[in-house]
Design a protein around this motif. Structure first.
Motif, short mmCIF file in Angstrom:
data_model
loop_
_atom_site.label_atom_id
_atom_site.label_comp_id
_atom_site.label_asym_id
_atom_site.label_seq_id
_atom_site.Cartn_x
_atom_site.Cartn_y
_atom_site.Cartn_z
N LYS A 75 0.83 -1.20 0.00
CA LYS A 75 0.00 0.00 0.00
C LYS A 75 0.87 1.25 0.00
CE LYS A 75 -4.23 -1.83 2.02
NZ LYS A 75 -5.20 -1.77 3.14
N LYS A 76 2.06 1.14 0.58
CA LYS A 76 2.97 2.28 0.64
C LYS A 76 4.38 1.82 0.30
CE LYS A 76 4.16 6.18 3.63
NZ LYS A 76 4.10 6.76 4.98
N TYR A 77 4.92 2.38 -0.78
CA TYR A 77 6.26 1.98 -1.21
C TYR A 77 6.85 3.03 -2.16
CZ TYR A 77 4.26 0.51 -5.72
OH TYR A 77 3.64 0.50 -6.94
N LYS A 78 8.15 2.89 -2.42
CA LYS A 78 8.83 3.75 -3.38
C LYS A 78 9.49 2.86 -4.44
CE LYS A 78 9.73 7.35 0.06
NZ LYS A 78 10.73 8.15 0.82
N VAL A 79 9.71 3.40 -5.61
CA VAL A 79 10.35 2.64 -6.69
C VAL A 79 11.66 3.34 -7.06
CG1 VAL A 79 10.17 1.78 -9.05
CG2 VAL A 79 8.15 1.86 -7.61
N VAL A 80 12.74 2.56 -7.13
CA VAL A 80 14.05 3.09 -7.48
C VAL A 80 14.70 2.14 -8.48
CG1 VAL A 80 16.35 3.62 -6.58
CG2 VAL A 80 14.35 4.21 -5.22
N GLY A 81 15.45 2.69 -9.43
CA GLY A 81 16.13 1.78 -10.34
C GLY A 81 17.02 2.42 -11.38
#
Length: 234
Positions: free
Chosen positions: A91-97
């Protein structure tokens, strides 16, 4: 390890630049981070040092055991597969890449339009793409698609020589923050927005009066996001 051209692998090992990626995402303890293409885990290492819980999506089978062994006992999970087919479970997250250039647009679409959107997204992308989204005054389908869901910001240029092997062009760290669907009144409004944008940019040299039948001598690239949202409300 031999880098696969077919997967667009260009690994980044510079600690300062990796730190800049993590800083852009404002990673804090207990953040859940979905990392796209961890490679040999250099960015993963910095994320874990900051106290994040990392779920890494890796398509290269050869790297799975390496990553599992490297981060054994830490708050880390690796999922083998294509990031474009991944369904976010948080429900709560961040995306990095550090994302392969050839799927940049697909990854923006995947996560920004997801039912469970991330709060923040930070990608290492081709410099030209980052500029088109965050710096250019004229809009494109990609820039409007990103701005419809969040606030893009060009963080830092990353020279080609910082990667192994070096790509043919420079990259940039691009942040998209405040991700939501707040610009859209409902699902129908969201769908009509993209329908209009795609139709207009399909003949982007033509004036909007020709493509959309509205009284405007402007071309698609000249309209701002609020103007497109208003059009989609009619």
């Amino acid at each position: 390890m031999h880098k696969k051209k077919s997967l667009g692998q260009h690994f980044l090992n510079n600690k300062d630049l990796l730190g800049a990626v993590v800083d852009a995402a404002t990673i804090t303890k207990r953040d859940t981070v979905v990392e796209i293409g961890p490679g040999e885990g250099t960015l993963t290492e910095v994320l874990l040092e900051r106290g994040a819980k990392v779920v890494a999506l890796e398509k290269d089978t050869r790297l799975i055991e390496l990553l599992k062994n490297k981060f054994k006992g830490q708050d880390f999970k690796v999922i083998e597969g294509d990031a474009l087919e991944y369904e976010p479970e948080f429900k709560k997250y961040k995306v990095v890449g550090n994302v392969p250039y050839y799927i940049t647009g697909g990854l923006f679409k995947k996560f920004l339009t997801s039912k469970q959107q991330p709060s923040t997204l930070v990608f290492l992308v081709q410099k030209e793409v980052a500029e088109r989204i965050a710096r250019e005054k004229k809009e494109s389908i990609l820039s409007l698609s990103v701005k419809a869901y969040g606030t893009p910001k060009y963080i830092k240029t990353v020279p080609a020589g910082a990667f192994v092997p070096p790509p043919k062009v420079d990259s940039a760290i691009l942040l998209v923050s405040e991700i939501s669907r707040k610009h859209f009144k409902n699902k129908a409004h969201e769908e009509k927005f993209f329908e209009l944008v795609k139709k207009a940019f399909g003949s982007k040299r033509k004036m909007l009066r020709s493509t959309l039948g509205i009284d405007s001598s402007k071309r698609p690239e000249d309209l701002t996001l609020p103007e497109w949202l208003d059009l989609a409300s009619l």
